[in-house]
Design an enzyme around this catalytic site. Structure first.
Site, PDB file in Angstrom:
ATOM      1  N   TYR A   1       0.799  -1.224   0.000  1.00  0.00           N
ATOM      2  CA  TYR A   1       0.000   0.000   0.000  1.00  0.00           C
ATOM      3  C   TYR A   1       0.835   1.278   0.000  1.00  0.00           C
ATOM      4  O   TYR A   1       0.296   2.356  -0.211  1.00  0.00           O
ATOM      5  CB  TYR A   1      -0.971   0.015   1.177  1.00  0.00           C
ATOM      6  CG  TYR A   1      -2.341  -0.494   0.792  1.00  0.00           C
ATOM      7  CD1 TYR A   1      -3.110   0.199  -0.140  1.00  0.00           C
ATOM      8  CD2 TYR A   1      -2.849  -1.658   1.328  1.00  0.00           C
ATOM      9  CE1 TYR A   1      -4.354  -0.265  -0.511  1.00  0.00           C
ATOM     10  CE2 TYR A   1      -4.103  -2.126   0.960  1.00  0.00           C
ATOM     11  CZ  TYR A   1      -4.849  -1.423   0.034  1.00  0.00           C
ATOM     12  OH  TYR A   1      -6.083  -1.883  -0.334  1.00  0.00           O
TER      13      TYR A   1
ATOM     14  N   GLU B   1      -1.363 -30.261  15.771  1.00  0.00           N
ATOM     15  CA  GLU B   1      -1.922 -29.719  14.526  1.00  0.00           C
ATOM     16  C   GLU B   1      -3.095 -28.780  14.771  1.00  0.00           C
ATOM     17  O   GLU B   1      -3.193 -27.730  14.161  1.00  0.00           O
ATOM     18  CB  GLU B   1      -2.380 -30.872  13.604  1.00  0.00           C
ATOM     19  CG  GLU B   1      -3.038 -30.375  12.321  1.00  0.00           C
ATOM     20  CD  GLU B   1      -3.481 -31.505  11.383  1.00  0.00           C
ATOM     21  OE1 GLU B   1      -3.001 -32.641  11.551  1.00  0.00           O
ATOM     22  OE2 GLU B   1      -4.294 -31.240  10.491  1.00  0.00           O
TER      23      GLU B   1
ATOM     24  N   ASP C   1      -3.417 -35.186  12.706  1.00  0.00           N
ATOM     25  CA  ASP C   1      -4.448 -36.099  12.240  1.00  0.00           C
ATOM     26  C   ASP C   1      -3.803 -37.254  11.472  1.00  0.00           C
ATOM     27  O   ASP C   1      -2.762 -37.074  10.837  1.00  0.00           O
ATOM     28  CB  ASP C   1      -5.414 -35.392  11.287  1.00  0.00           C
ATOM     29  CG  ASP C   1      -6.363 -34.456  12.027  1.00  0.00           C
ATOM     30  OD1 ASP C   1      -6.444 -34.542  13.255  1.00  0.00           O
ATOM     31  OD2 ASP C   1      -7.003 -33.637  11.343  1.00  0.00           O
TER      32      ASP C   1
END
Lengths: 424, 424
Positions: free
Chosen positions: A167, A253, A305
């Site tokens: 920006y 996780e 997982d």
């Protein structure tokens, strides 16, 4: 209610002794030894960390080809490097040789996997970015502007995001991918990490447990951070003076598992530091993990997982992502142990069938692709586990353990895994 | 570089005095009064908060129709409410009247916007969920199971996520939307919030500044949380004993702006508490904001992007989302002042054209829809601003202020907005 139960036993009941899977859970709980004996299981792994020589760097290896890596630099060094770059260019112009930057190539053909380091580094190819050339004048201009902005940051000693940087000159940069990409070029050119340039990523990681550190001068005791934990700071260079009496780092996780462990104050029963990036690891969390590992010399055990995505996440922590390979030495934590949930755990811990999920075709493909990756292949245990996952086409989330009771994770599963040194 | 600049002045340059927009930025900086005078601007607003009577509750109003809201309950009360529910059912069965739950309806037709409260509440419609009825037996069974699980949580005094809850009985629940939905039913039935049931959402908010509070018994001083800030705890019932010498709460949409303000320690120059949910507000952050507002009696000033999405986010903080309307009194913070970035700020603060973005058709539609919403309509200033946004079809992010220098937000824009009492 009792009547209903007799007719249709609720398998996943955690608290009623009669339920069948609960009996299994109890059996596992009975195998647990006293806590200090469980902790002993990790002593060896911990000692190995302390004795391990400082990790190899590129310069220790005799690769025969020139390679490039970036290092962390102080603000003053960054400032000097920029001034040096600009002065050389001025000299080049005065000598009649024109205005150009020598920019290291970051594309695939210039990347190299180094097995000794277990990470990707950049080879030494670079290209000339000339100002008096129609095809490079734009990039040369943007490079100059980025150098100027980063120079300001190093003088002011403040940190901004990539978005902020974009920006400051939307007209020139046009879109953020252009300023982002040239920021990475500048990082490579100056030979320093992006964090050294004081441009940071937004953080989403949290940490809790036996760790005390300074964040921008404030002393943070992570055993006193409640259930929410301490947000990992976006600017790693303001993190210092880490102290810990932990025996290991537990990398988690998901935030649900993190919350369970934080609320149960797992770190007080088994002294450890618990960290999570809440899914896909961000740069700030990876830098923080790496820093903890190096400074505290602790083993890292991972709880993800049991699916290809969990392993992908491990791979990002361990080997980094390809598009930031020039910064891999600072971002990667090579020897993470895969504690769980592993495909073999599903049967071993009798995870009920209904808590396992079928893998999609995409999952299976990702799993097969992972079997071809170097970081998997070099660990026969991982190859075997992943093979079982792909073959069984079953996956399971950490939360599947809730079927044995909400606190099964912290009270039975993790202690037993550690007691049995069941990591790979 | 100097040569290039003459030919093509870089508008957004922050540090070179010659750049035109920088001159504008300097002009704004010159308008700033000493800090204590700036702070005085907020005194009135702050006093209004302290004097304001305790906010109205449903029972204070004479609505003529029965309405329903949930309240925060202690674990013991939740446990007793569940036991009471089950005992009534047992009594009903013994009396020959069968097994059924009376479940409040949560659908649209049972929702009511109450202007006096400025939030949506539930009307009193409810339906009977019978066990001996093919169409409701499944839901009645799941309701019983959820009651049992929540009962365990209230006894153990631990917190879990919705996902954990689902995994305790995948066979029965089949997919998470079913256990989630019935969890909301149970919440309505028992008349308590979902947090009272010890089922929490994952948190992503962070807080920093002049606030001290207890998280699960740990005393947290948010002025000593570095740049990262303190992660907002997922379980609001473990948050207590808030203390603060702040003059206001600054609610920030994005983490980049949060980081800027935290690194600049804005809260030390202007005593305040800074909080962000990093985008779409999550339940934990909304509960935390509400709690701060009520306990500290401080005005809340909001800094969001100047686009319809920024206003949508404000609306969630202020009026809640429709699918949790039964819990709106605990989740909503009605009187938030819209400090910036407002559509009129774009011209007022001379945000360069290239830092403004064109609104998409979808943006314009969302903007027009918002103009029909009660929470916008009741504030003429907001209607005007939103009208300008939709008409100009321009939007801007908070970071657009970086075009005047990275610290323009904390050093000029916010102080000036506060000095001029420029909130709506």
């Amino acid at each position: 209610m009792a009547d209903r139960k007799r007719k249709r036993p609720v398998k996943a009941d955690s608290d009623s002794e009669e339920a069948s899977s609960s009996k299994g859970a109890l059996a596992f709980k009975k195998r647990l030894k006293p806590d200090e004996q469980i902790l002993n299981s990790i002593t060896e792994l911990r000692a190995a960390q302390k004795e391990k020589p400082q990790s190899l760097s590129l310069s220790d290896l005799n690769l025969g080809i020139a390679c490039r890596e970036v290092v962390d630099l102080e603000s003053t060094s960054v400032r000097l490097a920029i001034e040096h770059t600009i002065l050389s260019i001025a000299a080049s112009i005065l000598a009649g040789n024109g205005f150009s930057y020598q920019v290291p190539s970051r594309n695939n053909s210039n990347q190299l996997y180094v097995p000794e380091l277990d990470r990707i580094v950049l080879k030494d190819k670079s290209s000339s970015r000339q100002f008096v050339n129609l095809s490079t004048v734009r990039k040369a201009t943007i490079t100059t502007r980025i150098l100027q902005l980063v120079h300001q940051l190093s003088i002011k000693q403040i940190h901004v995001t990539k978005r902020d940087l974009f920006y400051t000159d939307v007209k020139l940069f046009q879109d953020q991918s252009q300023s982002d990409s040239i920021l990475d070029d500048v990082s490579c050119m100056l030979g320093c990490t992006r964090s050294s340039l004081n441009v940071v990523a937004s953080e989403k990681g949290v940490v809790v447990g036996r760790l005390i550190f300074s964040d921008n001068g404030d002393r943070i005791d992570c055993t006193r951070m409640g259930v929410g934990g301490k947000a990992i700071p976006p600017n790693i260079d303001r993190v210092s003076d880490m102290e810990s009496d932990a025996h290991f780092i537990l990398l988690v996780e998901k935030d649900a598992a993190f919350m369970r462990l934080a609320e149960d104050r797992f770190y007080n029963r088994f002294p450890c530091v618990i960290v999570t990036a809440k899914g896909q690891p961000d740069v700030a969390t990876r830098l923080f993990l790496k820093k903890m590992k190096v400074e505290l010399k602790l083993p890292v055990l991972a709880l993800v997982d049991s699916d290809p995505y969990g392993l992908k996440i491990l791979s990002v922590y361990m080997c980094g992502s390809k598009n930031m390979s020039y910064d891999s030495s600072n971002l990667t934590t090579p020897d993470i142990k895969w504690l769980g949930i592993r495909p073999t755990d599903l049967d071993k811990y009798k995870i009920p069938e209904q808590c396992r999920l079928p893998m999609t075709e995409q999952d299976v493909k990702t799993g097969k692709d992972l079997l071809e990756e170097e970081f998997v292949k070099k660990n026969p245990g991982w190859v075997e586990e992943l093979g079982i996952m792909v073959k069984s086409r079953q996956k399971a989330e950490i939360q599947a353990l809730s079927s044995f009771g909400f606190q099964y994770l912290s009270e039975v599963y993790l202690p037993l895994k550690i007691q049995q040194k069941d990591w790979l």
